[in-house]
Design a protein around this motif. Structure first.
Motif, PDB file in Angstrom:
ATOM      1  N   LYS A   1      65.249  56.358  28.572  1.00 43.97           N
ATOM      2  CA  LYS A   1      65.347  54.954  28.961  1.00 43.97           C
ATOM      3  C   LYS A   1      66.574  54.233  28.403  1.00 43.97           C
ATOM      4  O   LYS A   1      66.757  53.051  28.694  1.00 43.97           O
TER       5      LYS A   1
ATOM      6  N   SER B   1      68.871  53.024  31.349  1.00 47.79           N
ATOM      7  CA  SER B   1      68.320  51.917  32.139  1.00 47.79           C
ATOM      8  C   SER B   1      68.272  50.629  31.322  1.00 47.79           C
ATOM      9  O   SER B   1      68.459  49.536  31.865  1.00 47.79           O
ATOM     10  N   THR B   2      68.071  50.747  30.016  1.00 47.58           N
ATOM     11  CA  THR B   2      68.087  49.572  29.144  1.00 47.58           C
ATOM     12  C   THR B   2      69.484  48.943  29.143  1.00 47.58           C
ATOM     13  O   THR B   2      69.632  47.723  29.259  1.00 47.58           O
TER      14      THR B   2
ATOM     15  N   GLN C   1      71.720  49.346  31.479  1.00 46.50           N
ATOM     16  CA  GLN C   1      71.968  48.878  32.854  1.00 46.50           C
ATOM     17  C   GLN C   1      71.380  47.488  33.064  1.00 46.50           C
ATOM     18  O   GLN C   1      71.992  46.649  33.727  1.00 46.50           O
ATOM     19  N   LYS C   2      70.214  47.222  32.484  1.00 50.81           N
ATOM     20  CA  LYS C   2      69.603  45.893  32.600  1.00 50.81           C
ATOM     21  C   LYS C   2      70.436  44.845  31.868  1.00 50.81           C
ATOM     22  O   LYS C   2      70.580  43.721  32.326  1.00 50.81           O
ATOM     23  N   ARG C   3      70.960  45.238  30.715  1.00 50.33           N
ATOM     24  CA  ARG C   3      71.754  44.297  29.913  1.00 50.33           C
ATOM     25  C   ARG C   3      73.120  44.041  30.547  1.00 50.33           C
ATOM     26  O   ARG C   3      73.665  42.953  30.446  1.00 50.33           O
ATOM     27  N   TYR C   4      73.686  45.067  31.175  1.00 49.05           N
ATOM     28  CA  TYR C   4      75.010  44.974  31.793  1.00 49.05           C
ATOM     29  C   TYR C   4      74.931  45.484  33.232  1.00 49.05           C
ATOM     30  O   TYR C   4      75.328  46.606  33.511  1.00 49.05           O
ATOM     31  N   PRO C   5      74.427  44.655  34.156  1.00 48.54           N
ATOM     32  CA  PRO C   5      74.272  45.121  35.541  1.00 48.54           C
ATOM     33  C   PRO C   5      75.606  45.478  36.208  1.00 48.54           C
ATOM     34  O   PRO C   5      75.650  46.346  37.055  1.00 48.54           O
ATOM     35  N   GLU C   6      76.674  44.810  35.809  1.00 52.53           N
ATOM     36  CA  GLU C   6      77.991  45.119  36.369  1.00 52.53           C
ATOM     37  C   GLU C   6      78.750  45.993  35.380  1.00 52.53           C
ATOM     38  O   GLU C   6      79.382  45.500  34.457  1.00 52.53           O
ATOM     39  N   GLN C   7      78.673  47.287  35.581  1.00 46.09           N
ATOM     40  CA  GLN C   7      79.290  48.227  34.644  1.00 46.09           C
ATOM     41  C   GLN C   7      80.790  48.364  34.880  1.00 46.09           C
ATOM     42  O   GLN C   7      81.539  48.571  33.957  1.00 46.09           O
TER      43      GLN C   7
ATOM     44  N   ASP D   1      76.202  47.506  21.184  1.00 46.92           N
ATOM     45  CA  ASP D   1      76.051  47.967  22.566  1.00 46.92           C
ATOM     46  C   ASP D   1      77.085  49.033  22.910  1.00 46.92           C
ATOM     47  O   ASP D   1      76.774  49.996  23.615  1.00 46.92           O
TER      48      ASP D   1
END
Length: 167
Positions: free
Chosen positions: A26, A29-30, A32-38, A153
């Protein structure tokens, strides 16, 4: 528990949480939630130079000028560096000329913009403070209030990238 090389200096409680996220698959995905625009638009040396000069102009107007800023594919994260700063002084006639350069790892092209900015802030802070001391980190936090969270992060992204989940 697998050794979390990027998190060695963090408390055991944080290392344990990260290890659990890795075991559960996870961590990615964690993040990805914090930084949706990678992906970000800073992909060239010119764009990186402009970002750096904007931050310098905003927070460090009186600091020495920067002559060069670029992505460097030779910087390797295992050597505990994602960016470098160099100060070159030369005698030219009867004057002492000084040039500052900042290089950041090309890997940062693939990470979210706030993390790239945090590394740039870190290198800019070295224009005033050479050592990683209290004044250095205060300056980093002045330029980027979320500096410490972004540093964690970044370490989480590196941990995820090196894990089986991030491959």
């Amino acid at each position: 528990m697998q050794e979390l090389i990027y998190l060695r200096s963090y408390p055991d409680s944080i290392q344990h949480q990260v290890a659990q996220l890795l075991l559960q698959g996870k961590l990615g995905s964690t993040l990805q939630k914090r930084y949706p625009e990678q992906q970000h638009a800073i992909q060239t040396d010119k764009a990186l130079y402009e970002l750096t000069l904007n931050l310098k102009q905003q927070f460090m107007k009186s600091s020495d000028p920067i002559s060069k800023v670029q992505f460097d594919p030779k910087i390797h994260v295992i050597n505990n560096a994602l960016g470098t700063h160099t100060q070159v002084s030369r005698v030219q006639g009867c004057k002492l000329k000084s040039k500052s350069e900042i290089r950041v790892a090309s890997l940062l092209k693939q990470l979210p913009l706030p993390i790239l900015q945090m590394v740039v802030v870190h290198e800019l802070a070295h224009l005033r403070e050479k050592d990683h001391n209290k004044a250095f980190y205060q300056l980093c936090q002045y330029m980027e209030p979320q500096y410490h969270q972004l540093e964690l992060d970044l370490r989480l992204f590196l941990t995820w990238r090196d894990s089986a989940e991030g491959v």
